[in-house]
Motif scaffolding. Structure first.
Motif, PDB file in Angstrom:
ATOM      1  N   ALA A 100       0.845  -1.182  -0.084  1.00 37.78           N
ATOM      2  CA  ALA A 100      -0.103  -0.050   0.065  1.00 37.78           C
ATOM      3  C   ALA A 100       0.770   1.125  -0.038  1.00 37.78           C
ATOM      4  CB  ALA A 100      -0.868  -0.199   1.224  1.00 37.78           C
ATOM      5  N   ALA A 101       0.555   2.325  -0.813  1.00 39.53           N
ATOM      6  CA  ALA A 101       0.945   3.578  -0.709  1.00 39.53           C
ATOM      7  C   ALA A 101       0.115   4.659  -0.970  1.00 39.53           C
ATOM      8  CB  ALA A 101       2.001   3.168  -2.039  1.00 39.53           C
ATOM      9  N   TYR A 102       0.751   5.686  -0.480  1.00 40.76           N
ATOM     10  CA  TYR A 102       0.197   7.010  -0.707  1.00 40.76           C
ATOM     11  C   TYR A 102       0.076   7.577  -2.059  1.00 40.76           C
ATOM     12  CZ  TYR A 102       0.510   7.556   4.494  1.00 40.76           C
ATOM     13  OH  TYR A 102       0.522   7.140   5.867  1.00 40.76           O
ATOM     14  N   LEU A 103      -0.967   8.263  -2.486  1.00 38.16           N
ATOM     15  CA  LEU A 103      -1.128   8.512  -3.941  1.00 38.16           C
ATOM     16  C   LEU A 103       0.158   9.241  -4.477  1.00 38.16           C
ATOM     17  CD1 LEU A 103      -2.727   8.723  -6.449  1.00 38.16           C
ATOM     18  CD2 LEU A 103      -4.009  10.891  -5.291  1.00 38.16           C
ATOM     19  N   ARG A 104       0.552  10.237  -3.407  1.00 37.90           N
ATOM     20  CA  ARG A 104       1.726  11.189  -4.001  1.00 37.90           C
ATOM     21  C   ARG A 104       3.020  10.721  -3.831  1.00 37.90           C
ATOM     22  NH1 ARG A 104      -0.513  16.083  -5.686  1.00 37.90           N
ATOM     23  NH2 ARG A 104      -2.558  16.460  -4.961  1.00 37.90           N
ATOM     24  N   GLN A 105       3.103   9.631  -3.235  1.00 38.23           N
ATOM     25  CA  GLN A 105       4.281   8.903  -3.008  1.00 38.23           C
ATOM     26  C   GLN A 105       4.970   8.439  -4.213  1.00 38.23           C
ATOM     27  OE1 GLN A 105       3.865   5.685   0.075  1.00 38.23           O
ATOM     28  NE2 GLN A 105       6.126   5.126   0.001  1.00 38.23           N
ATOM     29  N   ARG A 106       6.274   8.954  -4.386  1.00 38.15           N
ATOM     30  CA  ARG A 106       7.158   8.902  -5.570  1.00 38.15           C
ATOM     31  C   ARG A 106       7.950   7.400  -5.399  1.00 38.15           C
ATOM     32  NH1 ARG A 106       7.833  11.548  -9.882  1.00 38.15           N
ATOM     33  NH2 ARG A 106       9.767  10.583 -10.089  1.00 38.15           N
TER      34      ARG A 106
END
Length: 128
Positions: A100-106
């Protein structure tokens, strides 16, 4: 059932190409960053590439940089691994995994830490 399913493996000659797919089943892959891993015969599994959630950033091990490309089509719930100029030592079982990742996580995950879903793998054999 929540799972990832890899496909596209097979036998390819050295220098050849394959495209693997990683399909998400039972969940939307667009909330996850995806890592690709390989386990060669007799060796530990290792990560070599990943793609972030939005698909605008990838990261590769030096050994595959310039030859492998990871992409994703979130609308189709698919992630792809294009492999060119394959080498015999790249024979092994290829896995995709999701974190799982944040939307803006690069950033994206090339390690196995905290991966939530794994596929069962697809075998790639590079041999003449």
């Amino acid at each position: 059932q929540l799972q990832l399913v890899e496909s596209g493996g097979g036998l390819v000659q050295p220098g050849g190409s394959l495209r693997l797919s990683c399909a998400a089943s039972g969940f939307s892959v667009d909330t996850y960053a995806i890592g690709w891993f390989r386990q060669a015969p007799g060796k530990e599994r290792e990560g070599f590439g990943c793609i972030n959630r939005r698909g605008d950033n990838t990261d590769y091990a030096d050994s595959v940089k310039g030859r492998f490309t990871i992409s994703r089509d979130n609308a189709k719930n698919l992630v792809y691994l294009q492999m060119n100029n394959l080498k015999p030592e790249e024979t092994g079982v290829y896995y995709c995994a999701a974190r799982a990742a944040y939307l803006r996580q690069r950033s994206c995950p090339r390690s196995e830490t905290n991966m939530e879903f794994w596929g069962k793998g697809t075998l790639v054999t590079v041999s003449s």
